[in-house]
Design a protein around this motif. Structure first.
Motif, PDB file in Angstrom:
ATOM      1  N   ARG A 459       1.962   2.740  -9.725  1.00 47.15           N
ATOM      2  CA  ARG A 459       1.042   3.712 -10.314  1.00 47.15           C
ATOM      3  C   ARG A 459       1.374   5.084  -9.753  1.00 47.15           C
ATOM      4  O   ARG A 459       1.569   5.245  -8.549  1.00 47.15           O
ATOM      5  CB  ARG A 459      -0.400   3.333  -9.985  1.00 47.15           C
ATOM      6  N   ASP A 460       1.446   6.058 -10.636  1.00 43.80           N
ATOM      7  CA  ASP A 460       1.770   7.422 -10.214  1.00 43.80           C
ATOM      8  C   ASP A 460       0.540   8.012  -9.538  1.00 43.80           C
ATOM      9  O   ASP A 460      -0.410   8.428 -10.213  1.00 43.80           O
ATOM     10  CB  ASP A 460       2.176   8.210 -11.481  1.00 43.80           C
ATOM     11  N   MET A 461       0.517   7.961  -8.179  1.00 38.33           N
ATOM     12  CA  MET A 461      -0.657   8.507  -7.471  1.00 38.33           C
ATOM     13  C   MET A 461      -0.205   9.082  -6.130  1.00 38.33           C
ATOM     14  O   MET A 461       0.866   8.710  -5.615  1.00 38.33           O
ATOM     15  CB  MET A 461      -1.696   7.402  -7.252  1.00 38.33           C
ATOM     16  N   PRO A 462      -0.987   9.999  -5.565  1.00 41.39           N
ATOM     17  CA  PRO A 462      -0.536  10.661  -4.340  1.00 41.39           C
ATOM     18  C   PRO A 462      -0.313   9.664  -3.205  1.00 41.39           C
ATOM     19  O   PRO A 462      -1.037   8.679  -3.081  1.00 41.39           O
ATOM     20  CB  PRO A 462      -1.706  11.611  -3.999  1.00 41.39           C
ATOM     21  N   GLY A 463       0.735   9.899  -2.425  1.00 39.57           N
ATOM     22  CA  GLY A 463       0.955   9.136  -1.198  1.00 39.57           C
ATOM     23  C   GLY A 463       1.869   7.938  -1.318  1.00 39.57           C
ATOM     24  O   GLY A 463       2.398   7.452  -0.316  1.00 39.57           O
ATOM     25  N   ILE A 464       2.090   7.472  -2.567  1.00 42.72           N
ATOM     26  CA  ILE A 464       2.820   6.197  -2.688  1.00 42.72           C
ATOM     27  C   ILE A 464       4.296   6.336  -2.282  1.00 42.72           C
ATOM     28  O   ILE A 464       4.860   5.455  -1.617  1.00 42.72           O
ATOM     29  CB  ILE A 464       2.630   5.608  -4.104  1.00 42.72           C
ATOM     30  N   GLY A 469       8.710   5.386   1.723  1.00 39.34           N
ATOM     31  CA  GLY A 469       9.679   6.038   2.613  1.00 39.34           C
ATOM     32  C   GLY A 469       9.478   5.606   4.049  1.00 39.34           C
ATOM     33  O   GLY A 469      10.432   5.239   4.745  1.00 39.34           O
ATOM     34  N   SER A 470       8.215   5.616   4.508  1.00 39.62           N
ATOM     35  CA  SER A 470       8.031   5.277   5.923  1.00 39.62           C
ATOM     36  C   SER A 470       8.245   3.790   6.170  1.00 39.62           C
ATOM     37  O   SER A 470       8.745   3.400   7.220  1.00 39.62           O
ATOM     38  CB  SER A 470       6.674   5.765   6.466  1.00 39.62           C
ATOM     39  N   LEU A 471       7.936   2.962   5.162  1.00 36.55           N
ATOM     40  CA  LEU A 471       8.190   1.522   5.313  1.00 36.55           C
ATOM     41  C   LEU A 471       9.694   1.269   5.486  1.00 36.55           C
ATOM     42  O   LEU A 471      10.131   0.510   6.368  1.00 36.55           O
ATOM     43  CB  LEU A 471       7.656   0.795   4.070  1.00 36.55           C
ATOM     44  N   LEU A 472      10.501   1.959   4.659  1.00 38.51           N
ATOM     45  CA  LEU A 472      11.961   1.797   4.768  1.00 38.51           C
ATOM     46  C   LEU A 472      12.432   2.305   6.133  1.00 38.51           C
ATOM     47  O   LEU A 472      13.254   1.656   6.798  1.00 38.51           O
ATOM     48  CB  LEU A 472      12.677   2.564   3.645  1.00 38.51           C
ATOM     49  N   GLY A 473      11.862   3.464   6.540  1.00 37.29           N
ATOM     50  CA  GLY A 473      12.241   4.033   7.834  1.00 37.29           C
ATOM     51  C   GLY A 473      11.925   3.091   8.970  1.00 37.29           C
ATOM     52  O   GLY A 473      12.732   2.917   9.890  1.00 37.29           O
ATOM     53  N   SER A 474      10.750   2.431   8.897  1.00 35.21           N
ATOM     54  CA  SER A 474      10.375   1.538   9.995  1.00 35.21           C
ATOM     55  C   SER A 474      11.315   0.337  10.085  1.00 35.21           C
ATOM     56  O   SER A 474      11.413  -0.297  11.124  1.00 35.21           O
ATOM     57  CB  SER A 474       8.921   1.076   9.833  1.00 35.21           C
ATOM     58  N   PHE A 475      12.028   0.037   8.995  1.00 36.67           N
ATOM     59  CA  PHE A 475      13.024  -1.049   9.037  1.00 36.67           C
ATOM     60  C   PHE A 475      14.442  -0.485   9.226  1.00 36.67           C
ATOM     61  O   PHE A 475      15.430  -1.167   9.009  1.00 36.67           O
ATOM     62  CB  PHE A 475      12.975  -1.867   7.731  1.00 36.67           C
ATOM     63  N   ASN A 476      14.519   0.800   9.566  1.00 36.36           N
ATOM     64  CA  ASN A 476      15.794   1.478   9.825  1.00 36.36           C
ATOM     65  C   ASN A 476      16.720   1.524   8.592  1.00 36.36           C
ATOM     66  O   ASN A 476      17.942   1.448   8.709  1.00 36.36           O
ATOM     67  CB  ASN A 476      16.502   0.809  11.015  1.00 36.36           C
ATOM     68  N   LEU A 508      11.236  -6.494   1.063  1.00 37.16           N
ATOM     69  CA  LEU A 508      10.838  -6.395  -0.357  1.00 37.16           C
ATOM     70  C   LEU A 508       9.403  -6.885  -0.547  1.00 37.16           C
ATOM     71  O   LEU A 508       8.606  -6.243  -1.249  1.00 37.16           O
ATOM     72  CB  LEU A 508      11.810  -7.192  -1.238  1.00 37.16           C
ATOM     73  N   SER A 509       9.075  -7.975   0.120  1.00 41.44           N
ATOM     74  CA  SER A 509       7.709  -8.489  -0.078  1.00 41.44           C
ATOM     75  C   SER A 509       6.693  -7.546   0.581  1.00 41.44           C
ATOM     76  O   SER A 509       5.583  -7.362   0.090  1.00 41.44           O
ATOM     77  CB  SER A 509       7.576  -9.932   0.399  1.00 41.44           C
ATOM     78  N   GLU A 510       7.102  -6.853   1.675  1.00 40.43           N
ATOM     79  CA  GLU A 510       6.213  -5.837   2.278  1.00 40.43           C
ATOM     80  C   GLU A 510       5.960  -4.710   1.271  1.00 40.43           C
ATOM     81  O   GLU A 510       4.846  -4.215   1.135  1.00 40.43           O
ATOM     82  CB  GLU A 510       6.872  -5.241   3.544  1.00 40.43           C
ATOM     83  N   ILE A 511       7.041  -4.308   0.582  1.00 44.78           N
ATOM     84  CA  ILE A 511       6.921  -3.196  -0.375  1.00 44.78           C
ATOM     85  C   ILE A 511       5.956  -3.580  -1.502  1.00 44.78           C
ATOM     86  O   ILE A 511       5.122  -2.776  -1.929  1.00 44.78           O
ATOM     87  CB  ILE A 511       8.328  -2.810  -0.923  1.00 44.78           C
TER      88      ILE A 511
END
Ligand code: NAD
Ligand code: MLT
Length: 525
Positions: A459-464, A469-476, A508-511
């Motif tokens: 859904r196009d909404m603020p913050g997504i 981005g931060s989820l990917l970053g946390s997995f390096n 992927l399942s986290e995303i």
């Protein structure tokens, strides 16, 4: 180094060409059980008509990439089996045309003037001038069955000898026959009117025993038949019967139902001339076919296209060269849509859009299928077997063209319907030939394909975007580029991310758990 097996006698010039890129083993006259044993070692095979490349040999040929037939006919190769296994089959369609045509012409004149028997008689110290009175070909009618390359050359020369020409070939236009001075007729008329009937057809179910008892019964008593094409197109028993009964005047055969010719009544008649499959046996033709086929094997081993592949329809080197960027685009999109659709694919629609719509679609469709199947079949799928593999998997292929779609001057749209749903992608080429993915599932984007990609529908909404981005970053996982495509503000949107690293397991399942994410797909291109 690649290994090439040469299993029939081939001119040295061909072997020299192959030796530039491969280890060449010349092993002629191998029995099938020996061939089946050694064939797994080889990347390529070069042969003439002596070697039978059967289904069993192909099944054992686990490394074989190409079979080169130094000649025209590929009826000694199980081409469907090779195709299924992704093995390219090449031949030399023109290398021996003149040789075979001249052999047929020599047969016509030898039959007319009793050359073989007269020669034998003189060598036997006879001088039998009355016995060998012949017939002129001038003003006689020659019926050419099969007006292809060899048939056309025979017709040309026969015309200059003053012969009248009839031709039967259901696949040749009247204009082409007219150009050659031939009257195109039906086969029965050709049988009934010809003084000489020369065959230049392949052996197919339709041409097997084309000359049979019934056909022979329609011919004139002075008819003479010449076969320098393929054994099996004449019913030899029926021919012997007709000659024995004097129903026709003679025959000259270079090819036989079984080769080498075994026990046969064909040998019993003076007015039957026999040669041991010599049509292509001239020094010139043997050099031509050896060079032609060896060059193609060399090219394929070097990863280049073959110019006369009999089982890659429509993909000649010219087409390959011109279409290469589009084939690459089609493969990439096929690979992408196959991974987005996942599961079992039931239907692939390939739509050529804009200026591309006027292009012949077959090569692009084959490349799209190759891409689609590449995840499942890896390097087992290639331009040779892609279509057959799709068919065997029950994938329906639909090709459409639409010149009116002009988001880009030309673009390609692929839609895959599978057991898990339908997905579509569109792509285009930039002026420098770079590929751009321009649409995913109807959402406009503009991203280059990259090794590792992540697509989300959300859904196009603020913050997504920040959350992903931060989820990917946390997995390096490093993001190389990111694009969002949407149709309406705050409606559904697609996010396409190019990643420098593969997605670690579990991410992927986290995303998909992130609020607002409807679906996420990881893709490796
Ligand atoms: P080609 O493909 O150029 O010509 C074959 C022609 O046969 C085509 O025009 C095709 O339309 C026609 N044809 C196909 N089915 C037909 C049918 N049912 N009835 C009538 N015509 C039909 O091939 P080509 O290079 O001219 O070779 C002709 C034949 O000669 C091939 O079988 C080839 O293997 C054989 N050949 C034999 C020797 C030899 O050593 N004796 C040498 C070279 C070629
Ligand atoms: C051919 O089809 O080219 C011929 O049979 C020639 C040959 O291989 O001898």
């Amino acid at each position: 180094m690649a290994k090439v097996l040469v299993s029939d006698p081939i001119d040295q010039v061909g072997i020299d060409i192959l030796s530039q890129v491969a280890q060449v083993d010349v092993k002629t006259g191998l029995p099938p059980e020996e061939l089946v044993k050694i064939i797994p070692e080889y990347d390529a095979m070069m042969l003439r008509s002596g070697t039978r490349v059967t289904k069993d040999i192909i099944a054992a040929a686990t490394n074989l990439k190409i079979i080169g037939r130094a000649g025209v006919g590929v009826d000694n190769i199980d081409v469907p089996a090779a195709t299924r296994q992704g093995i390219v089959v090449v031949n030399s369609p023109e290398g021996n045309t003149i040789a075979a045509a001249e052999h047929a012409l020599a047969m016509i004149l030898s039959l007319s003037r009793h050359i073989p028997e007269a020669n034998q008689s003189v060598k036997n110290e006879q001088w039998e001038r009355k016995r060998f009175v012949g017939a002129e070909v001038y003003k006689k009618t020659l019926g050419v069955v099969g007006l292809g390359k060899i048939g056309s050359h025979v017709a040309n020369v026969a015309k200059s000898m003053g012969m009248k020409l009839l031709a039967y070939d259901p696949f040749i236009s009247k204009e082409r026959a007219d150009q050659l001075g031939c009257t195109l007729v039906d086969i029965d008329l050709l049988f009934a009117e010809s003084d000489y009937i020369t065959l230049h057809i392949p052996k197919t179910p339709e041409t097997t025993h084309l000359i049979n008892k019934e056909a022979l019964s329609k011919m004139k008593p002075n008819a003479r038949i010449i076969n320098c094409a393929r054994g099996g197109t004449i019913d030899e028993d029926a021919l012997v019967e007709a000659i024995a009964a004097g129903k026709i005047a003679g025959a000259a055969l270079d090819v036989f139902e079984e080769e080498p010719l075994g026990e046969s009544k064909l040998r019993d008649y003076e007015n039957i001339i026999l040669t041991p499959h010599l049509g292509a046996s001239t020094a010139e033709a043997q050099v031509n076919v050896a060079v032609d086929v060896a060059e193609q094997i060399r090219d394929v081993l070097l990863g280049l296209p073959a110019r006369s592949a009999v089982n890659i329809p429509g993909l000649t080197p010219d087409v390959m060269e011109k279409m290469r960027p589009y084939l690459q685009l089609a493969e990439t999109l096929g690979n992408l849509v196959g991974q987005l659709a996942g599961g079992r694919i039931e239907r692939l629609t390939v739509r050529l859009q804009g200026e591309l719509a006027s292009t012949k679609g077959q090569p692009i469709v084959v490349a799209s299928i190759k891409g689609l199947l590449s995840q499942a079949l890896r390097e087992r799928v290639n331009y040779v077997n892609a279509a057959i593999e799709a068919k065997e998997r029950g994938i329906r292929i639909i090709e459409t063209h639409d010149a009116s779609i002009r988001d880009y001057s030309d673009s390609l749209h692929l839609a895959a319907q599978g057991s898990l749903g339908e997905h579509s992608v569109t792509g285009a080429l930039l002026s420098d030939g770079e590929i751009r993915i321009t649409d995913v599932d109807g959402f406009p984007i503009n991203v280059p394909p990259s090794n590792y990609m992540l697509f989300t529908v959300h859904r196009d909404m603020p913050g997504i975007i920040g959350k992903i981005g931060s989820l990917l970053g946390s997995f390096n996982v490093n993001i190389a580029s990111m694009q969002v495509g949407r149709k309406i503000v705050r409606g559904d949107a697609v996010m396409a991310l190019s990643l420098d690293d593969p997605l670690p397991e579990g991410l992927l399942s986290e995303i998909t758990k992130v609020s607002g994410i409807r679906d996420a797909y990881t893709v490796k291109l």
